[in-house]
Motif scaffolding. Structure first.
Motif, short mmCIF file in Angstrom:
data_model
loop_
_atom_site.label_atom_id
_atom_site.label_comp_id
_atom_site.label_asym_id
_atom_site.label_seq_id
_atom_site.Cartn_x
_atom_site.Cartn_y
_atom_site.Cartn_z
N TYR A 173 71.50 1.18 54.81
CA TYR A 173 71.00 2.25 54.91
C TYR A 173 70.35 3.73 54.32
CZ TYR A 173 72.12 1.19 60.23
OH TYR A 173 71.80 0.45 61.63
N PHE B 32 74.00 4.54 51.92
CA PHE B 32 75.26 4.12 53.15
C PHE B 32 75.46 2.84 52.86
CE2 PHE B 32 77.51 8.05 53.39
CZ PHE B 32 75.79 8.55 53.89
N LEU C 196 80.65 -0.14 63.30
CA LEU C 196 80.43 -0.42 61.97
C LEU C 196 81.24 0.90 62.10
CD1 LEU C 196 76.39 -0.16 61.82
CD2 LEU C 196 78.33 -2.28 61.94
N PHE D 9 75.44 -3.63 56.48
CA PHE D 9 73.93 -3.30 56.85
C PHE D 9 73.61 -1.97 55.60
CE2 PHE D 9 73.62 -3.60 61.66
CZ PHE D 9 74.28 -4.01 62.16
N MET E 76 64.71 14.31 56.51
CA MET E 76 63.65 13.66 56.62
C MET E 76 63.09 13.14 58.39
SD MET E 76 61.62 16.24 56.16
CE MET E 76 60.13 15.52 57.47
N GLN E 77 64.34 11.99 57.51
CA GLN E 77 64.44 11.01 58.74
C GLN E 77 65.69 10.38 58.76
OE1 GLN E 77 61.63 9.40 59.32
NE2 GLN E 77 59.97 10.85 58.15
N GLY E 78 66.40 11.11 58.68
CA GLY E 78 68.08 11.21 59.15
C GLY E 78 68.82 9.61 58.56
N LEU E 79 69.55 8.03 59.42
CA LEU E 79 69.82 7.08 59.02
C LEU E 79 68.62 6.35 58.91
CD1 LEU E 79 73.35 6.97 60.12
CD2 LEU E 79 72.46 6.96 58.21
N GLN F 200 69.61 7.74 54.24
CA GLN F 200 69.62 8.90 54.37
C GLN F 200 69.11 9.29 54.02
OE1 GLN F 200 73.43 10.55 55.58
NE2 GLN F 200 72.86 11.92 57.34
N LEU G 50 67.50 2.03 58.53
CA LEU G 50 67.71 0.65 58.69
C LEU G 50 67.05 0.48 57.46
CD1 LEU G 50 70.03 -1.22 59.33
CD2 LEU G 50 67.97 -1.95 60.77
N PHE H 109 81.38 2.69 57.79
CA PHE H 109 81.01 2.59 56.73
C PHE H 109 81.35 3.84 55.56
CE2 PHE H 109 76.61 4.36 58.19
CZ PHE H 109 76.46 3.62 59.55
N GLY H 110 80.62 3.02 54.15
CA GLY H 110 81.42 3.32 52.94
C GLY H 110 80.71 4.82 52.87
N GLU H 111 81.45 5.44 51.42
CA GLU H 111 81.01 6.69 51.21
C GLU H 111 80.07 7.27 50.84
OE1 GLU H 111 84.74 7.67 52.97
OE2 GLU H 111 83.58 9.18 51.41
#
Lengths: 110, 114
Positions: free
Chosen positions: B35, B91, B103, B33, B40-43, B37, B45, B105-107
């Protein structure tokens, strides 16, 4: 479609409880909860599956109301380490598309 | 210790330049995936893959963004041309095909477009 989280932010003192809510306008297959510390990657907490199965964290619990398309995350006796942004993610079917809400910022003070 | 690896960690570029972000998913994971970030919109997709096949990229601005998986060990997200509104943390996350698992997540790659 992005799930809606409430509240947007909450401030607690150590030892207090908090509830974070997540709702969707679509039927849900599963709800996922993640926590993100400032400057770090989101980390998995919990999955709630349709049918009631729950997998995840020892000290944090959650509920999933399939009919209402809602989930709630319960943090009891909060610790300083609970501080961070909590995200709920939802899957609307058996596909793997996971859509997150905008997050709830939780701050736990001494 | 298996983890998702993303490069670059930080990127500052000028408007109009091409930006490529790379992700190495955890070995054996079949879903990837991307994403974005922002405050305003968060995460949000952007795109996701299963067994290297793109399943959904409806979250991406098609005219400037593209996502690919040239092989099982590499996923790329490209922006051409970049714009200041693309500034965000991107991300990558990977997961296993079987079951409804977590999931990883990478850094993240922090992109700043001037």
């Amino acid at each position: 479609q992005q799930p809606v989280q409430s509240p947007q932010a909450v401030i607690l003192r150590e030892g207090e409880d908090a509830v974070i809510n997540c709702s969707s306008s679509k039927a849900l297959y599963s709800v996922h909860w993640y926590r993100q510390k400032h400057g770090e990657a989101p980390v998995f907490l919990m999955i709630l599956l349709k049918g009631g199965e729950q997998k995840g964290h020892e000290k944090i619990s959650a509920s999933f109301n399939e009919k209402k398309q809602q989930s709630s995350l319960y943090l009891t006796a909060s610790q300083l380490s609970y501080s961070g942004t909590y995200f709920c993610g939802t899957r609307g079917g058996s596909n793997y598309k996971l859509t997150f809400g905008k997050g709830t910022l939780l701050t736990v003070n001494p | 210790d298996a983890r998702v690896t993303q490069t670059p960690r930080d990127k500052v570029t000028e408007m109009g330049q091409e930006v490529t972000m790379r992700c190495q998913p955890i070995l054996g994971h079949n879903t990837v995936f991307w994403y974005r970030q922002t405050m305003m919109q968060g995460l949000e997709l952007l795109a996701y893959f299963r067994n290297r096949a793109p399943l959904d990229d409806s979250g991406m601005p098609k005219d400037r963004f593209s996502a690919e998986m040239p092989d099982a060990t590499l996923a790329t997200l490209k922006i051409q041309p970049s714009e200041p509104r693309d500034s965000a943390v991107y991300f990558c996350a990977s997961g296993q095909r079987e079951g409804d698992g977590e999931l990883f997540f990478g850094e993240g790659s922090r992109l700043t477009v001037l």
